[in-house]
Design a protein around this motif. Structure first.
Motif, PDB file in Angstrom:
ATOM      1  N   PHE A   1      -4.486   9.283  -4.700  1.00  0.00           N
ATOM      2  CA  PHE A   1      -3.363   8.670  -3.998  1.00  0.00           C
ATOM      3  C   PHE A   1      -2.147   8.557  -4.917  1.00  0.00           C
ATOM      4  N   GLU A   2      -0.959   8.673  -4.313  1.00  0.00           N
ATOM      5  CA  GLU A   2       0.285   8.545  -5.065  1.00  0.00           C
ATOM      6  C   GLU A   2       0.677   7.075  -5.196  1.00  0.00           C
ATOM      7  N   TYR A   3       1.817   6.849  -5.858  1.00  0.00           N
ATOM      8  CA  TYR A   3       2.217   5.478  -6.201  1.00  0.00           C
ATOM      9  C   TYR A   3       2.984   4.778  -5.085  1.00  0.00           C
ATOM     10  N   ASP A   4       3.408   5.511  -4.048  1.00  0.00           N
ATOM     11  CA  ASP A   4       4.307   4.944  -3.045  1.00  0.00           C
ATOM     12  C   ASP A   4       3.578   4.013  -2.078  1.00  0.00           C
ATOM     13  N   LEU A   5       4.371   3.298  -1.280  1.00  0.00           N
ATOM     14  CA  LEU A   5       3.833   2.326  -0.330  1.00  0.00           C
ATOM     15  C   LEU A   5       2.864   2.971   0.644  1.00  0.00           C
ATOM     16  N   PHE A   6       3.233   4.121   1.215  1.00  0.00           N
ATOM     17  CA  PHE A   6       2.382   4.809   2.177  1.00  0.00           C
ATOM     18  C   PHE A   6       0.992   5.040   1.590  1.00  0.00           C
ATOM     19  N   CYS A   7       0.938   5.601   0.391  1.00  0.00           N
ATOM     20  CA  CYS A   7      -0.340   5.938  -0.232  1.00  0.00           C
ATOM     21  C   CYS A   7      -1.113   4.702  -0.666  1.00  0.00           C
ATOM     22  N   GLN A   8      -0.413   3.735  -1.242  1.00  0.00           N
ATOM     23  CA  GLN A   8      -1.100   2.572  -1.793  1.00  0.00           C
ATOM     24  C   GLN A   8      -1.774   1.731  -0.715  1.00  0.00           C
ATOM     25  N   ILE A   9      -1.134   1.582   0.434  1.00  0.00           N
ATOM     26  CA  ILE A   9      -1.765   0.799   1.504  1.00  0.00           C
ATOM     27  C   ILE A   9      -2.935   1.570   2.107  1.00  0.00           C
ATOM     28  N   ASN A  10      -2.782   2.879   2.229  1.00  0.00           N
ATOM     29  CA  ASN A  10      -3.936   3.682   2.667  1.00  0.00           C
ATOM     30  C   ASN A  10      -5.095   3.559   1.686  1.00  0.00           C
ATOM     31  N   MET A  11      -4.794   3.567   0.396  1.00  0.00           N
ATOM     32  CA  MET A  11      -5.832   3.435  -0.620  1.00  0.00           C
ATOM     33  C   MET A  11      -6.559   2.091  -0.497  1.00  0.00           C
ATOM     34  N   LEU A  12      -5.796   1.032  -0.273  1.00  0.00           N
ATOM     35  CA  LEU A  12      -6.413  -0.287  -0.085  1.00  0.00           C
ATOM     36  C   LEU A  12      -7.351  -0.271   1.112  1.00  0.00           C
ATOM     37  N   PHE A  13      -6.917   0.390   2.182  1.00  0.00           N
ATOM     38  CA  PHE A  13      -7.778   0.455   3.360  1.00  0.00           C
ATOM     39  C   PHE A  13      -9.051   1.247   3.076  1.00  0.00           C
ATOM     40  N   ILE A  14      -8.935   2.341   2.356  1.00  0.00           N
ATOM     41  CA  ILE A  14     -10.123   3.137   2.027  1.00  0.00           C
ATOM     42  C   ILE A  14     -11.100   2.307   1.199  1.00  0.00           C
ATOM     43  N   LEU A  15     -10.593   1.552   0.258  1.00  0.00           N
ATOM     44  CA  LEU A  15     -11.469   0.673  -0.533  1.00  0.00           C
ATOM     45  C   LEU A  15     -12.128  -0.367   0.374  1.00  0.00           C
ATOM     46  N   HIS A  16     -11.352  -0.918   1.296  1.00  0.00           N
ATOM     47  CA  HIS A  16     -11.904  -1.870   2.270  1.00  0.00           C
ATOM     48  C   HIS A  16     -12.999  -1.197   3.098  1.00  0.00           C
ATOM     49  N   TYR A  17     -12.760   0.030   3.517  1.00  0.00           N
ATOM     50  CA  TYR A  17     -13.741   0.772   4.316  1.00  0.00           C
ATOM     51  C   TYR A  17     -15.027   0.980   3.523  1.00  0.00           C
ATOM     52  N   ILE A  18     -14.894   1.423   2.278  1.00  0.00           N
ATOM     53  CA  ILE A  18     -16.074   1.675   1.441  1.00  0.00           C
ATOM     54  C   ILE A  18     -16.885   0.391   1.247  1.00  0.00           C
ATOM     55  N   ILE A  19     -16.183  -0.683   0.919  1.00  0.00           N
ATOM     56  CA  ILE A  19     -16.857  -1.963   0.681  1.00  0.00           C
ATOM     57  C   ILE A  19     -17.560  -2.453   1.945  1.00  0.00           C
ATOM     58  N   SER A  20     -16.931  -2.212   3.098  1.00  0.00           N
ATOM     59  CA  SER A  20     -17.477  -2.693   4.370  1.00  0.00           C
ATOM     60  C   SER A  20     -18.661  -1.862   4.854  1.00  0.00           C
ATOM     61  N   ARG A  21     -18.665  -0.559   4.553  1.00  0.00           N
ATOM     62  CA  ARG A  21     -19.631   0.349   5.168  1.00  0.00           C
ATOM     63  C   ARG A  21     -20.827   0.716   4.288  1.00  0.00           C
ATOM     64  N   LEU A  22     -20.653   0.690   2.977  1.00  0.00           N
ATOM     65  CA  LEU A  22     -21.732   1.141   2.106  1.00  0.00           C
ATOM     66  C   LEU A  22     -22.506  -0.045   1.536  1.00  0.00           C
TER      67      LEU A  22
END
Length: 306
Positions: free
Chosen positions: A90-111
């Motif tokens: 992921f890149e440093y910008d707002l678009f990427c960083q919020i998506n990255m946070l969601f992916i981490l949330h998804y991983i933590i929630s699902r695995l």
């Protein structure tokens, strides 16, 4: 080693394939910095709310969202448990960083068992031959980083931006770009004097200097406000809203500022008097109901009486 790579958008996929790096790939096709993000621990409920909002407000068909976004993310459920490492690109910008946070949330929630997770600090401009070197420099996230990511995601979905503003002033460990991304996000709240977000204000100031074609205006935005990382799709929506509100008009495929736009910049009028905020959301904050405004004189948010 078995790797699972999560890429932000399809644009990186071609370069990734050319790089020769091994591992399975998941594409994050979301834009979590745009629109409603319901506060809930139930991902099914979250996706149902998200799909309904995106269809109503952005014209994204629910079935399309299910196939291209949700089914793609379900690959994490399949490959994640057997991966030796999950790498987020992921890149440093707002678009990427919020998506990255969601992916981490998804991983933590699902695995149930979370493998080591690393992040690649992906530059905005890169070539396929750059990716192996970036891969070698990836940073492994620690347990405190995952806790921070979970806290920031929760704050993103709250109906108040106060917690996000607090986090934007803190050290966020190995999630080094989060504070700057959040600071950029907070400036999207209506200005306390003009009612304009920082991006709307930018477009009007640019058009004060002359008329522009849509894409030429976007090119200036991408060069000067790269921190947002917004797509054509997002900017089209924003410009169309500004046209409907009467602050911008289009003539012969050229955008120009109107007299109303000039009056708003001159603090004679307020943008919020001319545009509906009824279905506008910034994460968990419904703009029609929020008292929070951006005050550039203090570089922070203030609450007004509504």
């Amino acid at each position: 080693m078995s790797y699972l790579h999560v890429l932000n958008g399809d644009a990186t996929l071609t370069l990734f394939k050319q790089s020769g790096l091994p591992g399975d790939v998941v594409i994050c096709r979301e834009m979590m910095c745009e629109g409603k993000a319901k506060y809930t621990k139930d991902l099914i409920t979250f996706f149902e709310s998200r799909a309904k909002h995106l269809e109503f407000q952005y014209g994204i068909d629910k079935q399309t969202y299910h196939i291209h976004v949700m089914q793609e993310l379900e690959k994490i459920d399949h490959f994640g448990p057997t991966a030796d490492e999950i790498i987020l690109w992921f890149e440093y910008d707002l678009f990427c960083q919020i998506n990255m946070l969601f992916i981490l949330h998804y991983i933590i929630s699902r695995l149930e068992i979370i493998p080591p997770i690393s992040i690649v600090d992906l530059p905005h401009h890169r070539q396929a031959e750059d990716l192996p070197g970036l891969f070698e420099k990836r940073v492994k996230l620690q347990s405190e980083d995952l806790t921070m990511a979970a806290d920031v995601w929760d704050a993103w979905c709250l109906d108040t931006p106060v917690v996000l503003e607090t986090i934007s002033k803190l050290s966020t460990g190995n999630l080094v770009h989060i504070p700057a991304a959040l600071q950029a996000h907070l400036k999207r709240f209506p200005d306390i004097t003009t009612g304009l977000s920082i991006i709307e204000n930018y477009f009007l100031l640019r058009l004060m200097l002359g008329n522009y074609r849509w894409y030429d205006l976007y090119m200036l935005f991408w060069g000067e406000l790269e921190i947002y990382g917004f797509s054509n799709f997002q900017l089209d929506i924003l410009i169309n809203r500004m046209v409907r509100s009467g602050v911008i008009e289009e003539q012969d495929q050229m955008l120009k500022i109107t007299s109303l736009g000039r009056e708003i910049l001159g603090e004679e009028e307020n943008y919020l008097d001319y545009i509906s905020m009824e279905h506008r959301w910034l994460g968990g904050v419904r703009l029609a109901n929020t008292p929070w405004r951006w005050d550039s004189s203090i570089e922070g948010l203030v609450a007004i009486i509504i």
